[in-house]
Design an enzyme around this catalytic site. Sequence first.
Site, mmCIF file in Angstrom:
data_model
loop_
_atom_site.group_PDB
_atom_site.id
_atom_site.type_symbol
_atom_site.label_atom_id
_atom_site.label_comp_id
_atom_site.label_asym_id
_atom_site.label_seq_id
_atom_site.Cartn_x
_atom_site.Cartn_y
_atom_site.Cartn_z
ATOM 1 C CE LYS A 69 -2.830 5.623 -0.910
ATOM 2 N NZ LYS A 69 -3.882 6.079 -1.843
ATOM 3 C CE1 TYR A 77 -3.410 2.770 0.863
ATOM 4 C CE2 TYR A 77 -2.431 2.917 3.050
ATOM 5 C CZ TYR A 77 -3.316 3.389 2.101
ATOM 6 O OH TYR A 77 -4.086 4.480 2.394
HETATM 7 N N1 SER Z 1 -6.095 4.061 7.077
HETATM 8 C C1 SER Z 1 -4.992 3.584 6.277
HETATM 9 C C2 SER Z 1 -4.542 2.256 6.746
HETATM 10 O O1 SER Z 1 -4.458 2.065 7.926
HETATM 11 C C3 SER Z 1 -3.837 4.553 6.337
HETATM 12 O O2 SER Z 1 -3.829 5.328 5.184
HETATM 13 O O3 SER Z 1 -4.238 1.417 5.955
#
Ligand code: SER
Length: 314
Positions: free
Chosen positions: A143, A139
Amino acid sequence: MKKILVTGAFGQIGSELVPALQKKFGKDQVVAMGHKTVTSNFDGILEKADTRDKDILASIIKKYDIVDVYHLVSLLSVGGEKDPKVTWDINVGGLKNILELGVEFGLKIFWPSSIAAFGSTTPRDNTPQETILEPTTMYGVTKVTGENLCRYFNIKYGLDVRSVRYPGIISWKTPPSAGTTEYTVAMLYDGVQGKGNTCWLGPDTMLPMMYVNDAIKATIDLMDTPVLKIKLRGSYNLAAVSFTAKQWEEAIRKHIPDLKVSYKPDERQKIADSWPKSIDDSQARADWGWKHEYSLEKMTKEMVENLRKEFSIS
Ligand code: SER
């Protein structure tokens, strides 16, 4: 009147951004695009599509003569680790499609980055705007890649793309999703329903957080900012409050005295430990006047009230 497309319209942020945009611009101006999470009782213009499919995206943009896009679709930190390949395809592939279509159709685009862009080599206190970006989750990798893509498309094609690094978002309309910071939402959902909560982070874990109303305000304000004031085309640091899991528990207990929480840190602890404790967002405050409104106390009160209504608990 300009037409707006929101992708990921039924996710944690989309579920609140769509009604806010409908209120500001009118229901006929906002196209809500969802894929797997579309809700049946949605009131507004709906398109069901996958952002990995560029042709379908192009046809929707043409069909409604879209001018602004809020591209929110994303797998989060925990969900993303289950299938890193799909996470890359959705998070980066979908964004690349939107950016390319942005150039083709002259769109203005909002895309969110996250505190997940940071990693364990980043300074964790008052994390600066310009710093080391070595994330430890797919993730986070998507980003950082997304931030670079946005900056590149602005430099190369003059694309008007704007972005913030959201902290953990606290909201009540959608159940806790596959994120690390959503322990906050899970604790409230359990607490309001009188269920015991097992927190997946340790009590002393401190993370930067923000109430969803502030996140929506930041998002719309950034898109409304005159172009010359936007100095950063990667992502702006964005902050509101920082607190530990224990402080969150204590804030909720003021409204739910018999709240029961036990702490059982799991693999999500490692992710949380690689993220900042607090964020320096002075550039957002200086460039486009960002200012948060919700303190820990104010957001807890509003969350409890909203969830009690939601579950019809008095
Ligand atoms: N809320 C998200 C997560 O914990 C952080 O960008 O993956």
